[in-house]
Design a protein around this motif. Structure first.
Motif, mmCIF file in Angstrom:
data_model
loop_
_atom_site.group_PDB
_atom_site.id
_atom_site.type_symbol
_atom_site.label_atom_id
_atom_site.label_comp_id
_atom_site.label_asym_id
_atom_site.label_seq_id
_atom_site.Cartn_x
_atom_site.Cartn_y
_atom_site.Cartn_z
ATOM 1 N N ASP A 276 49.625 8.924 3.037
ATOM 2 C CA ASP A 276 50.004 8.910 4.449
ATOM 3 C C ASP A 276 50.485 7.516 4.862
ATOM 4 O O ASP A 276 51.507 7.368 5.538
ATOM 5 N N THR B 215 53.084 15.661 8.645
ATOM 6 C CA THR B 215 52.215 16.592 9.374
ATOM 7 C C THR B 215 51.151 17.172 8.456
ATOM 8 O O THR B 215 49.962 17.249 8.818
ATOM 9 N N TYR B 216 51.533 17.559 7.257
ATOM 10 C CA TYR B 216 50.598 18.213 6.341
ATOM 11 C C TYR B 216 49.615 17.227 5.727
ATOM 12 O O TYR B 216 48.458 17.569 5.486
ATOM 13 N N TRP B 217 50.061 15.986 5.478
ATOM 14 C CA TRP B 217 49.114 14.989 4.987
ATOM 15 C C TRP B 217 48.023 14.752 6.017
ATOM 16 O O TRP B 217 46.836 14.623 5.683
ATOM 17 N N ARG B 218 48.398 14.697 7.277
ATOM 18 C CA ARG B 218 47.397 14.419 8.314
ATOM 19 C C ARG B 218 46.499 15.633 8.555
ATOM 20 O O ARG B 218 45.308 15.485 8.834
ATOM 21 N N GLU B 219 47.061 16.816 8.409
ATOM 22 C CA GLU B 219 46.212 18.012 8.485
ATOM 23 C C GLU B 219 45.238 18.042 7.307
ATOM 24 O O GLU B 219 44.068 18.427 7.468
ATOM 25 N N ALA B 220 45.721 17.635 6.135
ATOM 26 C CA ALA B 220 44.846 17.593 4.955
ATOM 27 C C ALA B 220 43.732 16.573 5.159
ATOM 28 O O ALA B 220 42.569 16.817 4.792
ATOM 29 N N GLU B 221 44.060 15.443 5.735
ATOM 30 C CA GLU B 221 43.037 14.419 5.981
ATOM 31 C C GLU B 221 41.983 14.941 6.954
ATOM 32 O O GLU B 221 40.781 14.733 6.760
ATOM 33 N N GLU B 222 42.417 15.628 7.998
ATOM 34 C CA GLU B 222 41.454 16.168 8.964
ATOM 35 C C GLU B 222 40.571 17.230 8.312
ATOM 36 O O GLU B 222 39.363 17.287 8.569
ATOM 37 N N ALA B 223 41.170 18.060 7.457
ATOM 38 C CA ALA B 223 40.377 19.075 6.762
ATOM 39 C C ALA B 223 39.362 18.421 5.825
ATOM 40 O O ALA B 223 38.215 18.877 5.721
ATOM 41 N N PRO C 62 41.709 21.447 0.660
ATOM 42 C CA PRO C 62 42.341 21.847 1.930
ATOM 43 C C PRO C 62 43.685 22.536 1.698
ATOM 44 O O PRO C 62 44.492 22.075 0.878
ATOM 45 N N PRO D 79 46.401 22.603 3.553
ATOM 46 C CA PRO D 79 47.603 21.777 3.772
ATOM 47 C C PRO D 79 47.922 20.861 2.598
ATOM 48 O O PRO D 79 49.078 20.555 2.345
#
Length: 227
Positions: free
Chosen positions: A57, A95-103, A169, A171
């Motif tokens: 990211d 977008t998907y890296w940050r969704e993966a981090e949140e997951a 995750p 994402p």
């Protein structure tokens, strides 16, 4: 990928680029790195995954900057197409890296323990920044093709790793799956750029340096993720 013959199908229509790539000490192999070896051995930890996600990211902004510089230096299509497509892909991936981090955070990953990114960890984004800012057409085309081939190969290995770990995750798997298939149109655009530069007399040695540096940068980056 064990020999250069396996690359013939990709390089057949670009003989000058092929001549450069065939001078590398070994064929590009995006799965030949410390992170993939740790994953294959099953000794990975949540911190390894958290570091990979956070550092990729962090790498996106300098990568996109490099691609934007490349677009400015090669303003006409089709020469600008590889840089433009790369920029679009990396902006999409954020977008998907940050969704993966949140997951990962929700799964209890130790994101607060991710080490501060160092020079070796920055090797991959700096490579693309350097390429976009300074490389001529030959080095740009060969370097972008090599870098994208490595990421494609790395993504294949990462999709398999995600599938073997049900808690991965969604994402994260999705963003790697986006690069699981060889992106023929983009890769041919890279090779077209490189071939045109080499045919115009640009340095094959500089193009070889760009390819070799791309291989080294991914190895350095992934090694730091599991140090």
């Amino acid at each position: 990928m064990n020999d250069f013959a396996a690359l013939d199908g990709y390089l057949r229509d670009h003989p000058l680029c092929a001549a450069v790539i065939n001078q590398l000490p070994s064929p590009p192999d995006g799965a030949d790195n410390d992170l993939c070896r740790v994953l294959a051995a099953g000794t990975d930890t949540p911190l390894h995954w958290a570091t990979l996600i956070r550092w990729v990211d962090l790498s996106l902004d300098p990568q996109v900057t490099g691609y934007s510089l490349g677009m400015a230096r090669f303003p006409r299509r089709p020469a600008a197409r590889p840089y433009q497509t790369m920029a679009d892909l990396k902006l999409w991936a954020r977008t998907y890296w940050r969704e993966a981090e949140e997951a990962m955070r929700e799964l209890g990953a130790p994101l607060d323990q991710v080490p501060r990114i160092n020079a070796q960890g920055l090797s991959m984004p700096w490579y693309f920044l350097w390429l976009g800012a300074t490389a001529n057409a030959a080095a740009s085309g060969v370097g972008l093709w090599t870098g994208m081939l490595l990421w494609h190969q790395f993504s294949v290995a990462m999709v398999q790793a995600c599938d073997e770990r049900p808690s991965s995750p969604a994402p994260l798997r999705y963003v790697f799956a986006r690069f699981e298939d060889y992106p023929t149109e983009l890769m041919n655009a890279c090779l077209d750029l490189g071939e045109a530069g080499l045919a115009a007399g640009e340095s094959a040695e500089d193009a070889l340096t760009a390819a070799w540096t791309g291989m080294s940068s991914l190895k350095l980056f992934t090694a730091e993720c599991v140090r």
